[in-house]
Design a protein around this motif. Structure first.
Motif, PDB file in Angstrom:
ATOM      1  N   PHE A  95       4.881 -59.004 -12.348  1.00 50.21           N
ATOM      2  CA  PHE A  95       3.997 -57.782 -12.816  1.00 50.21           C
ATOM      3  C   PHE A  95       2.567 -58.097 -12.686  1.00 50.21           C
ATOM      4  N   SER A 147       2.028 -45.425 -13.198  1.00 49.73           N
ATOM      5  CA  SER A 147       3.365 -44.535 -13.151  1.00 49.73           C
ATOM      6  C   SER A 147       3.166 -43.250 -12.833  1.00 49.73           C
ATOM      7  N   GLY A 156      -2.960 -43.932 -14.891  1.00 53.98           N
ATOM      8  CA  GLY A 156      -1.908 -44.707 -14.906  1.00 53.98           C
ATOM      9  C   GLY A 156      -1.179 -45.036 -13.783  1.00 53.98           C
ATOM     10  N   CYS A 198      -4.937 -50.600 -13.134  1.00 50.78           N
ATOM     11  CA  CYS A 198      -3.707 -50.769 -14.177  1.00 50.78           C
ATOM     12  C   CYS A 198      -4.013 -51.425 -15.684  1.00 50.78           C
ATOM     13  N   CYS A 199      -3.514 -51.085 -16.681  1.00 49.60           N
ATOM     14  CA  CYS A 199      -3.975 -51.745 -17.919  1.00 49.60           C
ATOM     15  C   CYS A 199      -3.132 -52.952 -18.226  1.00 49.60           C
ATOM     16  N   SER A 200      -2.130 -53.371 -17.436  1.00 49.28           N
ATOM     17  CA  SER A 200      -1.192 -54.316 -17.443  1.00 49.28           C
ATOM     18  C   SER A 200      -0.114 -54.103 -18.599  1.00 49.28           C
ATOM     19  N   ALA A 255       1.590 -46.176 -22.929  1.00 51.85           N
ATOM     20  CA  ALA A 255       1.409 -47.624 -22.801  1.00 51.85           C
ATOM     21  C   ALA A 255      -0.148 -47.592 -22.296  1.00 51.85           C
ATOM     22  N   TYR A 308      -7.130 -40.576 -17.404  1.00 51.83           N
ATOM     23  CA  TYR A 308      -6.852 -42.007 -17.035  1.00 51.83           C
ATOM     24  C   TYR A 308      -5.054 -41.822 -16.615  1.00 51.83           C
ATOM     25  N   CYS A 368       0.196 -41.710 -20.332  1.00 54.30           N
ATOM     26  CA  CYS A 368       1.081 -42.512 -20.730  1.00 54.30           C
ATOM     27  C   CYS A 368       0.916 -43.474 -21.839  1.00 54.30           C
TER      28      CYS A 368
HETATM   29  S1  SF4 Z   1       0.768 -48.724 -18.891  1.00 52.86           S
HETATM   30 FE1  SF4 Z   1      -0.671 -49.573 -17.530  1.00 52.86          FE
HETATM   31  S2  SF4 Z   1       0.809 -50.485 -16.430  1.00 52.86           S
HETATM   32 FE2  SF4 Z   1       1.768 -48.669 -17.209  1.00 52.86          FE
HETATM   33  S3  SF4 Z   1       1.223 -47.237 -15.928  1.00 52.86           S
HETATM   34 FE3  SF4 Z   1       0.058 -47.264 -17.493  1.00 52.86          FE
HETATM   35  S4  SF4 Z   1      -1.569 -48.121 -16.185  1.00 52.86           S
HETATM   36 FE4  SF4 Z   1       0.012 -48.959 -15.465  1.00 52.86          FE
END
Ligand code: SF4
Ligand code: SF4
Ligand code: SF4
Ligand code: SF4
Lengths: 205, 298
Positions: free
Chosen positions: A123, B12, B10, B45-47, B86, B8, B84
């Motif tokens: 990842f 996904s 993300g 992406c925030c990881s 996460a 934002y 999202c």
């Molecule tokens: S949490 Fe981070 S990794 Fe998952 S989708 Fe959101 S941006 Fe990407």
């Protein structure tokens, strides 16, 4: 054993608690644990952990360095934050679990075959390369990470899921070839590199 | 006048990704509520919660800091909104960590300078459900319902990360009620005492520890059936995917006969607001949400 690993043993003269406090994310909290066991009882995959969080904290104080850092336990943290909101001493347990896993990786003594370890590294590599995560690429690599034959088996087992996602427009084949990426790739990579340098300088000092 | 936010999406939710249908329904919902989402240009992406293996603390903080800095530069004065769980969590955690530690803040800005950016860290980081509850309000949300979701019983599955560690103002960690209130507001019936509403589905570990995670997911679906649910609704893209797509595998392992649709709160809203099946992202369902399809085609 890597040089950094042996160096750390010498530097902290086997005082593992001090080592954790100085090098593990949020590690300075470990000594605050009062061994109540709430975290261990809150952990969704807890039954599979050799050492649930409460036990890891006790082992850190008892200086069981290899047993803690080589453990597969913290790699089974799902980041559900159950423990963290319930801990009476307010330890940021989730982050300490991530921090222990990362520190073990930095020292090169993490359990290499642990599946979440492998997934997490894929990842990160995917992300660090493009700035965004390419789910399809990630999936393909994941299926094949334990070797080709096993990869085929996993892929066959998961094929129904992939096909369903594809049909419903939620998995793009385009992604595998070009795919998602940030525009300012060079700036993005330079930023990550700088952050890594700054952090290494802190750990190695 | 429309309300504007710095958005934002993300990884996904980007086009062609696993939650692209979420984005679709969010857009339809926002269109009705007069919410304007300005995507953060060139966001990264925030990881999520899985970046810790390869990424140490500072590189991970730099990821979210870059998004905040880009937002402050291009969408000045607008709150950041994530759909999202996460993403929201990682970005909010970064903000807190940098606020608490001037040393980390300084190093983060040194890293950002390599990309020609600087973070002020003064921007509010919010989840879309916070915007709905706090800026729009249940009453206003209810006013736009043209097709009430009569006779549909829904289990509100909040999951972990929309709920912990930050959660939604005024809600408890162990029994948050807002998703049930959303369901009621749209004319559907929430499952009372849904005991798995804040249980973990395994998150990213559904990938790496499939059997262990599927055991968790099985309980989440079973409890919904026990409560008489026609479907499950969730605010989290990872929850949605995990609870929906592994049902065949769970059936094969446990001999269950699960066929439980799982959608987003925004899917419900979009349908109740009169949008069609496609606009509501219903074509993205792997397990068809038949009752919602019926309402949408009325
Ligand atoms: S949490 Fe981070 S990794 Fe998952 S989708 Fe959101 S941006 Fe990407
Ligand atoms: S809940 Fe907190 S105090 Fe109790 S054992 Fe876990 S970490 Fe220690
Ligand atoms: S956050 Fe990690 S350690 Fe804490 S309860 Fe959840 S899985 Fe266990
Ligand atoms: S419920 Fe599942 S996906 Fe949702 S936040 Fe928890 S782990 Fe993440």
């Amino acid at each position: 054993m890597s040089n950094l690993n042996t160096g750390m043993v010498e530097k902290y003269r086997n005082n593992f608690l001090n080592e954790v406090e100085a090098n593990v994310e949020e590690g300075e909290w470990v000594k605050m644990c009062m061994q109540c066991g709430v975290c261990s009882g809150s952990c969704p995959l807890g039954p599979y952990w050799d050492h649930p969080p409460q036990e890891l904290f006790m082992m850190i104080r008892a200086g069981k360095r290899e047993e803690v850092l080589e453990s597969t336990s913290m790699w089974m943290c799902t980041s559900c934050y159950n423990c963290l909101v319930r801990c009476p001493r307010e330890l940021p347990i989730t982050h300490i679990m991530h921090g222990l896993a990362h520190y073990a990786t930095r020292l090169g003594i993490e359990p290499k075959g642990q599946p979440t370890r492998q997934f997490a590294q894929l990842f990160w590599d995917n992300l660090a390369k493009n700035g965004r995560v390419n789910e399809l690429w990630l999936g393909v690599n994941l299926y094949f990470m334990n070797g080709f034959v096993n990869g085929i088996k996993v892929a066959m087992g998961m094929a129904g899921i992939g096909l369903g996602m594809y049909k419903s427009g939620r998995l793009s084949i385009k992604e595998l070839i070009g795919g998602h990426t940030v525009k300012d790739k060079s700036g993005f990579k330079a930023m990550i590199k700088k952050a890594q340098e700054l952090e290494s300088a802190r750990v190695d000092k | 006048m429309s309300k504007e936010y710095s958005f934002y999406p993300g990884c996904s939710s980007q086009e062609g990704a696993s939650s692209s249908n979420y984005l679709k329904s969010v857009q339809s919902m926002c269109d009705v509520l007069d919410i304007k989402l300005n995507v953060i240009p060139d966001w990264n992406c925030c990881s999520a919660s899985i970046g810790y293996c390869g990424g140490g603390e500072l590189p991970r903080l730099a990821l979210s800091a870059r998004n905040i800095a880009l937002s402050e530069k291009h969408n000045q004065g607008q709150d950041i909104v994530a759909t999202c769980a996460a993403c929201w969590l990682a970005t909010k955690e970064t903000q807190e960590r940098l606020d608490d530690d001037a040393g980390l803040m300084d190093e983060t800005n040194q890293a950002l300078a390599e990309a020609g950016l600087k973070i002020e860290n003064k921007t509010k980081i919010r989840h879309m459900v916070e915007v709905l509850i706090e800026d729009i309000g249940y009453e206003e949300m209810g006013k736009h319902v043209s097709k009430p979701l009569d006779g549909i019983k829904i289990a509100g599955y909040v999951g972990c990360q929309t709920n912990r560690p930050f959660g939604i103002e005024g809600e408890s960690f162990e029994n948050p009620k807002y998703l049930d209130k959303f369901i009621e507001t749209l004319g559907a019936e929430p499952v009372e005492k849904y005991d798995k509403k804040v249980s973990c589905c395994g998150g990213a570990l559904a990938f790496s520890e499939p059997e262990k995670s599927q055991a968790l997911i099985k309980d989440i679906i079973e409890a919904a059936y026990d409560g008489g649910a026609d479907m499950i609704v969730t605010p989290c893209p990872v929850c949605q995917m995990n609870v929906e797509v592994y049902q065949d595998k769970i059936n094969a392992t446990y001999g269950t006969k699960f066929n439980m649709p799982v959608t987003y709160y925004s899917t419900l809203m979009s349908v109740a607001y009169g949008k069609n099946s496609k606009q509501s992202g219903l074509n993205g369902q792997i397990i068809k949400a038949k009752k919602l399809e019926e309402v949408a085609s009325k």
